[in-house]
Design a protein around this motif. Sequence first.
Motif, PDB file in Angstrom:
ATOM      1  N   ARG A 271      57.682  90.479   4.226  1.00 46.14           N
ATOM      2  CA  ARG A 271      57.767  90.808   2.635  1.00 46.14           C
ATOM      3  C   ARG A 271      57.029  91.983   2.302  1.00 46.14           C
ATOM      4  NH1 ARG A 271      59.024  86.049   0.188  1.00 46.14           N
ATOM      5  NH2 ARG A 271      58.883  84.150   1.170  1.00 46.14           N
ATOM      6  N   PRO A 272      57.100  92.887   1.154  1.00 47.37           N
ATOM      7  CA  PRO A 272      56.877  93.992   1.135  1.00 47.37           C
ATOM      8  C   PRO A 272      55.258  94.007   0.956  1.00 47.37           C
ATOM      9  CG  PRO A 272      58.595  93.659  -0.549  1.00 47.37           C
ATOM     10  CD  PRO A 272      58.451  92.184   0.259  1.00 47.37           C
ATOM     11  N   ILE A 273      54.697  93.119   0.413  1.00 55.12           N
ATOM     12  CA  ILE A 273      53.226  92.855   0.468  1.00 55.12           C
ATOM     13  C   ILE A 273      52.542  91.367   1.116  1.00 55.12           C
ATOM     14  CG2 ILE A 273      51.220  92.886  -1.101  1.00 55.12           C
ATOM     15  CD1 ILE A 273      52.431  94.580  -3.071  1.00 55.12           C
ATOM     16  N   GLU A 274      51.880  91.545   2.106  1.00 59.34           N
ATOM     17  CA  GLU A 274      51.297  90.264   2.645  1.00 59.34           C
ATOM     18  C   GLU A 274      49.835  90.367   2.764  1.00 59.34           C
ATOM     19  OE1 GLU A 274      53.594  89.765   6.226  1.00 59.34           O
ATOM     20  OE2 GLU A 274      55.334  88.975   5.468  1.00 59.34           O
ATOM     21  N   VAL A 275      49.138  89.292   3.009  1.00 54.27           N
ATOM     22  CA  VAL A 275      47.891  89.157   3.229  1.00 54.27           C
ATOM     23  C   VAL A 275      47.521  88.565   4.408  1.00 54.27           C
ATOM     24  CG1 VAL A 275      45.806  87.954   2.203  1.00 54.27           C
ATOM     25  CG2 VAL A 275      47.415  88.765   0.629  1.00 54.27           C
ATOM     26  N   ASN A 276      46.897  89.365   5.300  1.00 56.93           N
ATOM     27  CA  ASN A 276      46.450  88.774   6.600  1.00 56.93           C
ATOM     28  C   ASN A 276      45.458  87.772   6.636  1.00 56.93           C
ATOM     29  OD1 ASN A 276      44.228  90.441   6.395  1.00 56.93           O
ATOM     30  ND2 ASN A 276      44.869  92.111   7.544  1.00 56.93           N
ATOM     31  N   ALA A 277      45.092  87.809   7.827  1.00 61.54           N
ATOM     32  CA  ALA A 277      43.907  86.590   8.269  1.00 61.54           C
ATOM     33  C   ALA A 277      42.502  86.878   7.530  1.00 61.54           C
ATOM     34  CB  ALA A 277      43.852  85.969   9.658  1.00 61.54           C
ATOM     35  N   ASP A 278      42.495  88.291   7.515  1.00 55.50           N
ATOM     36  CA  ASP A 278      41.103  88.623   7.078  1.00 55.50           C
ATOM     37  C   ASP A 278      41.251  88.971   5.294  1.00 55.50           C
ATOM     38  OD1 ASP A 278      40.932  90.879   9.822  1.00 55.50           O
ATOM     39  OD2 ASP A 278      40.113  88.666   9.431  1.00 55.50           O
ATOM     40  N   ASN A 279      42.129  88.427   4.881  1.00 61.76           N
ATOM     41  CA  ASN A 279      42.502  88.445   3.340  1.00 61.76           C
ATOM     42  C   ASN A 279      42.732  89.931   2.822  1.00 61.76           C
ATOM     43  OD1 ASN A 279      42.775  87.010   0.924  1.00 61.76           O
ATOM     44  ND2 ASN A 279      40.746  87.467   0.325  1.00 61.76           N
ATOM     45  N   GLU A 280      43.042  90.680   3.892  1.00 56.60           N
ATOM     46  CA  GLU A 280      43.643  92.025   3.364  1.00 56.60           C
ATOM     47  C   GLU A 280      45.061  92.143   3.086  1.00 56.60           C
ATOM     48  OE1 GLU A 280      42.606  94.044   7.093  1.00 56.60           O
ATOM     49  OE2 GLU A 280      40.234  94.419   6.250  1.00 56.60           O
ATOM     50  N   GLU A 281      45.513  93.064   2.138  1.00 55.42           N
ATOM     51  CA  GLU A 281      46.786  93.242   1.716  1.00 55.42           C
ATOM     52  C   GLU A 281      47.303  94.287   2.469  1.00 55.42           C
ATOM     53  OE1 GLU A 281      46.284  92.103  -2.943  1.00 55.42           O
ATOM     54  OE2 GLU A 281      46.466  94.358  -2.141  1.00 55.42           O
TER      55      GLU A 281
ATOM     56  N   MET B 266      47.351  93.430 -12.375  1.00 49.79           N
ATOM     57  CA  MET B 266      48.077  92.126 -12.119  1.00 49.79           C
ATOM     58  C   MET B 266      47.898  91.752 -10.501  1.00 49.79           C
ATOM     59  SD  MET B 266      49.539  91.250 -14.959  1.00 49.79           S
ATOM     60  CE  MET B 266      50.796  90.108 -14.183  1.00 49.79           C
ATOM     61  N   PRO B 267      47.826  90.466 -10.374  1.00 49.51           N
ATOM     62  CA  PRO B 267      47.801  90.097  -8.937  1.00 49.51           C
ATOM     63  C   PRO B 267      48.957  90.390  -8.290  1.00 49.51           C
ATOM     64  CG  PRO B 267      48.058  88.291 -10.362  1.00 49.51           C
ATOM     65  CD  PRO B 267      48.057  89.497 -11.219  1.00 49.51           C
ATOM     66  N   TYR B 268      48.708  90.561  -6.854  1.00 50.28           N
ATOM     67  CA  TYR B 268      49.926  90.923  -6.028  1.00 50.28           C
ATOM     68  C   TYR B 268      50.413  89.603  -5.639  1.00 50.28           C
ATOM     69  CZ  TYR B 268      48.283  95.596  -5.624  1.00 50.28           C
ATOM     70  OH  TYR B 268      48.028  97.029  -6.131  1.00 50.28           O
ATOM     71  N   PRO B 269      51.597  89.587  -5.222  1.00 50.11           N
ATOM     72  CA  PRO B 269      52.358  88.281  -4.668  1.00 50.11           C
ATOM     73  C   PRO B 269      51.912  87.980  -3.273  1.00 50.11           C
ATOM     74  CG  PRO B 269      53.862  89.958  -4.980  1.00 50.11           C
ATOM     75  CD  PRO B 269      52.911  90.592  -5.513  1.00 50.11           C
ATOM     76  N   SER B 270      51.462  86.975  -2.762  1.00 49.57           N
ATOM     77  CA  SER B 270      51.157  86.564  -1.580  1.00 49.57           C
ATOM     78  C   SER B 270      52.482  86.306  -0.718  1.00 49.57           C
ATOM     79  CB  SER B 270      50.219  85.703  -1.556  1.00 49.57           C
ATOM     80  OG  SER B 270      50.578  84.483  -1.729  1.00 49.57           O
ATOM     81  N   SER B 271      52.387  86.050   0.488  1.00 52.99           N
ATOM     82  CA  SER B 271      53.616  85.725   1.203  1.00 52.99           C
ATOM     83  C   SER B 271      54.029  84.306   0.728  1.00 52.99           C
ATOM     84  CB  SER B 271      53.226  85.624   2.869  1.00 52.99           C
ATOM     85  OG  SER B 271      52.263  84.657   2.988  1.00 52.99           O
TER      86      SER B 271
END
Length: 679
Positions: free
Chosen positions: A550-560, A652-657
């Motif tokens: 996806r264009p924006i994802e959050v990794n295991a460290d909660n980083e975008e 606005m919040p970013y969409p997560s995976s």
Amino acid sequence: MSIAYKNMLSKVMLMLLLVSNLESSAELNFTYNGFSSANLSLNGLANIARNGLLELTNNTKLSIGHAFHPTRINFKNSSNGTALSFSTSFVFAILSDVPALKGHGMAFVIAPNLGLREGSAGEYLGVFNSQNDGKSTNHIFAIEIDTNYVPVFNDPNDNHVGIDINSISSEVTSSAGYHDDNNNGAFRSLSLFSGKAMQIWLEYDGSNKKIHVTLAPTKVAKPKIPLLSLAHDLSPILDEFMYVGFSACTGSVLESHHYVLGWSFSIGGQAQELKISQIARLPHIGPKKRSMVLTIVLPVISVVMFVLAFTSLAFFIRRKRKLAEVVEDWEREYGPQRFKYKDLHVATKGFKDKELLGSGGFGRVYRGILPNSKIEIAVKRVSHESRQGMKEFVAEIVSMGRLRHRNLVSLLGYCRRKGELLLVYDYMPNGSLDRYIHGQPKVRLDWKQRFQVIKGVALGLFYLHEGWEQVVIHRDIKASNVLLDADFNGRLGDFGLARLYDHGTDPETTHVVGTLGYLAPEQFRAAKATPSSDVFSFGAFLLEVACGRRPIEVNADNEEITLVEWVFARWREGQILEAADPNLGSSKHVAEEVDLVLKLGLLCSHIEPSARPSMRQVVQILEREAPLPDMSSLRLSFKTRMFARGFEDIQMPYPSSSNSGSMLTQSSTVSDMLLSGGR
């Protein structure tokens, strides 16, 4: 040699010449005011109806109909090999079982062989195919009457007439219409798909090497100004003896009936005028209109019958109220685009939950089958409690309903009832592309399928930006809004956020809408959607499909993690293919195409709108008709620059995976995945 012998030899040669020309000399002129007694060579779907109509096709899918004059006609002067003058006139009509759905067109053809056995259905009109299209060895001349828009064939729109020489790409073409002699030659548009009979005149002047094609309704005399004119010598194109006739075809959906009502042809002179009053009437196509008489007057009324009648009347009133819909005077002009609520209620089995495809903040979507045509549809129910702006909103819906392209999900029409609006779409049985990229489907798409989907979406978006009568900005291009038909062809859908404006004008400023990760940075600065902002979203889509992320994802460290920045880093290191989805394969051909798509995705995602390619250029690059621009000067610190210049004031919040559908508007749309078979 004696004089008697010479005379005898001359007579023998004359007789041989007469015999050799007997076939053609008898066929210089013919006229059919109806085809009841005509001797034609028919194949495929073509047949002659009892009333004398020549029917080229019916609603059989992917089929062809040919009808030709059975004997050859001499088209050349045998002494010098030049093409002779000729003219023809015919009356035709194109009808459909479903007026809102267009099919393919038809053609008048001059061909060296009888039957056009190599012709393909669909966009090739049964005349050419993908292998022989454009070859000089075809020796085919045709007048196409086309109701389909194919950009690669240089079609101007889905309602045009063209002169074809050895190729389905016309030498010259024009939107259907005629020049009105009674109004100083003013151009009057005609709809080839109106179901009304029209007449075409074709004339070739062998002396001046000019071709003229004229079109008009049957009630209008032949206009003085032709629709099409072309200076072209047909001598190298036509053989000495040729066949003349008609070709038509159907596509992958139930569609057009093609008819020829009358036909006149002449070599060396003017074709005889057709007697319009003598030709047969066209049949009624589609569902019959239901009678509005709903009350039966009984001759004898008794007490028992009175009770039964009262009970029936009460039931009828309750049902009528249940199926009541809003119809205002300004809507009556929309005709076929307005569906009856009763038909949609029957199609969806009363909007039962078992027909529910999905639901969201914008409404609920149901699968249905129209009761008369048996066509599968998807019906989206939308709340519209406020009447403010409803007329303008419906007008825009109807306008978008006229969009017709094989890579767009067609909006077939609408219905209004009480406090809701119902939108009717094509049904896409294979769901959204999002399910095959990010979900866990039973069938995963290989790279060949993904690349075909990418090219299809690019063609659809090019049509929205440049190929239609207005500019259409989609504003929400992403994998979940790309739907797959039965053959896994990609179609761009969900036009709930789309905006229209005229070519040559600037789009109006509006509020920011779309999905985070696909929004161009200038939309936050200027709040204005443009074709370039759509290209930016398409770039994010390219990377999404090629990378499987996806264009924006959050990794295991909660980083975008921003996909375009991640791919850009791989490209800068010279390892761009490391960004590709590992499920795509590693062949040389696949690697070349993936490399192209990834780099094109970066170019489309450029932070500067002027540096992005247009969708016309994108299509040319994907089709290898133009090279990929030089990327050596590309400098794209995407995340830092974009957020610093555009995102700093947006809270606005970013969409997560797991929530890629978050929208920057309170009117969030239901993904057109809900219009598909995905539950």
